[in-house]
Design an enzyme around this catalytic site. Structure first.
Site, mmCIF file in Angstrom:
data_model
loop_
_atom_site.group_PDB
_atom_site.id
_atom_site.type_symbol
_atom_site.label_atom_id
_atom_site.label_comp_id
_atom_site.label_asym_id
_atom_site.label_seq_id
_atom_site.Cartn_x
_atom_site.Cartn_y
_atom_site.Cartn_z
ATOM 1 N N TYR A 143 54.020 -6.926 74.404
ATOM 2 C CA TYR A 143 53.159 -5.775 74.688
ATOM 3 C C TYR A 143 52.281 -6.052 75.900
ATOM 4 O O TYR A 143 51.644 -7.113 75.976
ATOM 5 C CB TYR A 143 52.224 -5.501 73.504
ATOM 6 N N TYR A 176 60.372 -7.740 67.140
ATOM 7 C CA TYR A 176 59.215 -8.424 67.699
ATOM 8 C C TYR A 176 58.720 -9.488 66.729
ATOM 9 O O TYR A 176 58.612 -9.231 65.528
ATOM 10 C CB TYR A 176 58.157 -7.333 67.929
ATOM 11 N N ARG A 208 58.876 -8.277 63.094
ATOM 12 C CA ARG A 208 58.805 -6.849 62.823
ATOM 13 C C ARG A 208 60.080 -6.234 63.397
ATOM 14 O O ARG A 208 60.513 -6.621 64.485
ATOM 15 C CB ARG A 208 57.618 -6.202 63.560
ATOM 16 N N HIS A 225 60.375 -1.072 67.086
ATOM 17 C CA HIS A 225 59.721 0.199 66.755
ATOM 18 C C HIS A 225 59.051 0.807 67.967
ATOM 19 O O HIS A 225 58.750 0.120 68.936
ATOM 20 C CB HIS A 225 58.687 0.001 65.633
ATOM 21 N N HIS A 267 55.626 3.088 68.809
ATOM 22 C CA HIS A 267 54.359 3.566 68.226
ATOM 23 C C HIS A 267 54.026 4.917 68.840
ATOM 24 O O HIS A 267 54.195 5.108 70.048
ATOM 25 C CB HIS A 267 53.206 2.641 68.618
HETATM 26 C C1 BEZ Z 1 52.809 -3.985 65.433
HETATM 27 O O1 BEZ Z 1 53.296 -4.407 66.451
HETATM 28 O O2 BEZ Z 1 52.985 -2.830 65.129
HETATM 29 C C2 BEZ Z 1 52.028 -4.889 64.509
HETATM 30 C C3 BEZ Z 1 51.924 -6.232 64.825
HETATM 31 C C4 BEZ Z 1 51.212 -7.062 63.985
HETATM 32 C C5 BEZ Z 1 50.594 -6.538 62.847
HETATM 33 C C6 BEZ Z 1 50.705 -5.193 62.543
HETATM 34 C C7 BEZ Z 1 51.437 -4.360 63.391
HETATM 35 FE FE FE Z 2 54.122 -2.765 67.330
#
Ligand code: BEZ
Ligand code: FE
Length: 273
Positions: free
Chosen positions: A141, A175, A196, A199, A201
């Site tokens: 990010y 990620y 994760r 995704h 956002h």
């Molecule tokens: C995310 O990238 O959405 C995320 C990363 C760490 C904790 C919660 C969400």
């Molecule tokens: Fe994210």
């Protein structure tokens, strides 16, 4: 409620929450027979989390899904999903045709993300602001994993008169949350992976409708059933479609295969239909 009353009421709320939290923690210590050694290890761990700047990360990983559920669960319209620690306010307001800001050598496959936004009664909603942010093709990010450009793969756009939008970006990677720091150490001590699923956002807002913060996931992602944060909801999983036919390439004027992902959102008018 005037300002003095508001501040007294928020003081009472703070006191109520704090007293309940301390009671719950004391009951936890008693119930689990926490030893002095464990107590000191926990303090040392939290101090390291703070020093590493990982408090938002740690808390979002373990607790934010519950805050989201308490505040948004059961609401009409598209399901919400946690914001996470990587949102940055003030992303550029883009002009159509929408393309998220990218580096000259941005890696990854081209993605066209499109959809339509409606109210819960089915009426298309024009002028809905979509504030998008995502990881790059290496799962990083801007502003958090690399400094410049500050708003890389972040941008705001609006739905058109029919409530539709389309934006060109790149396919985000699944990620891995930072493993080198104390949060990663804890996950590894718990025997959990740190992934994760990939995704996108998005925050959607329009005056008169309840704002929505959510995430979209991609069908077939290897981490879709074991998200470290436990945030995936079936209704938020969309189909990532590979487009590689000559007609597809010609339609977009592209020379290499690209992907599309479609998702229609529904916003809740709440108290203001
Ligand atoms: C995310 O990238 O959405 C995320 C990363 C760490 C904790 C919660 C969400
Ligand atoms: Fe994210």
């Amino acid at each position: 409620m005037n300002q003095v009353e508001a501040s007294a009421s928020s003081g009472r709320r703070l006191e109520g929450l704090f007293v309940a939290l301390v009671e719950d923690l004391r009951a936890f210590i008693r119930g689990r027979r926490v030893s002095y050694e464990e107590y000191h290890r926990a303090l040392e761990f939290l101090a390291r989390v703070g020093a590493a700047g990982e408090l938002p990360l740690l808390v979002d990983v373990f607790l934010e899904t519950m805050v989201d559920e308490v505040n948004h669960g059961g609401r009409p319209g598209t399901e919400s999903c946690l914001e996470g620690p990587y949102y940055a306010r003030g992303a550029p307001l883009l002009e159509p045709p929408y393309v998220l800001p990218q580096r000259a050598n941005e890696g990854g496959d081209v993605l066209f993300f499109s959809g339509r936004v409606r109210s819960t009664d089915g009426a298309p909603l024009a002028g809905v602001l979509l504030d998008l942010w995502q990881a790059d093709a290496a799962g990083r990010y801007s502003q958090f994993n690399y400094e410049e450009p500050r708003f890389n793969l972040r941008g705001r756009l609006q739905t058109d008169d029919d409530g539709r939008f389309e934006v060109r970006t790149v396919v985000p990677a699944s990620y891995e949350i930072p493993k080198a720091g104390p949060t990663g150490e804890l996950l590894s001590a718990l025997g959990r992976h740190a992934f994760r699923p990939a995704h996108l956002h998005v925050k959607l807002s329009r005056e008169g409708w309840e704002p929505l913060t959510t995430q979209l996931y991609m069908d077939g992602d290897p981490w879709i059933d074991s998200d470290v944060v436990g945030a995936v909801k079936a209704a938020l999983v969309a189909r990532l479609v590979k487009r590689d036919s000559p007609a597809d390439l010609e339609e977009r004027g592209l020379k290499r295969p690209y992907f599309t992902l479609g998702y229609d959102f529904t916003l809740d008018p709440g108290e203001h239909p």
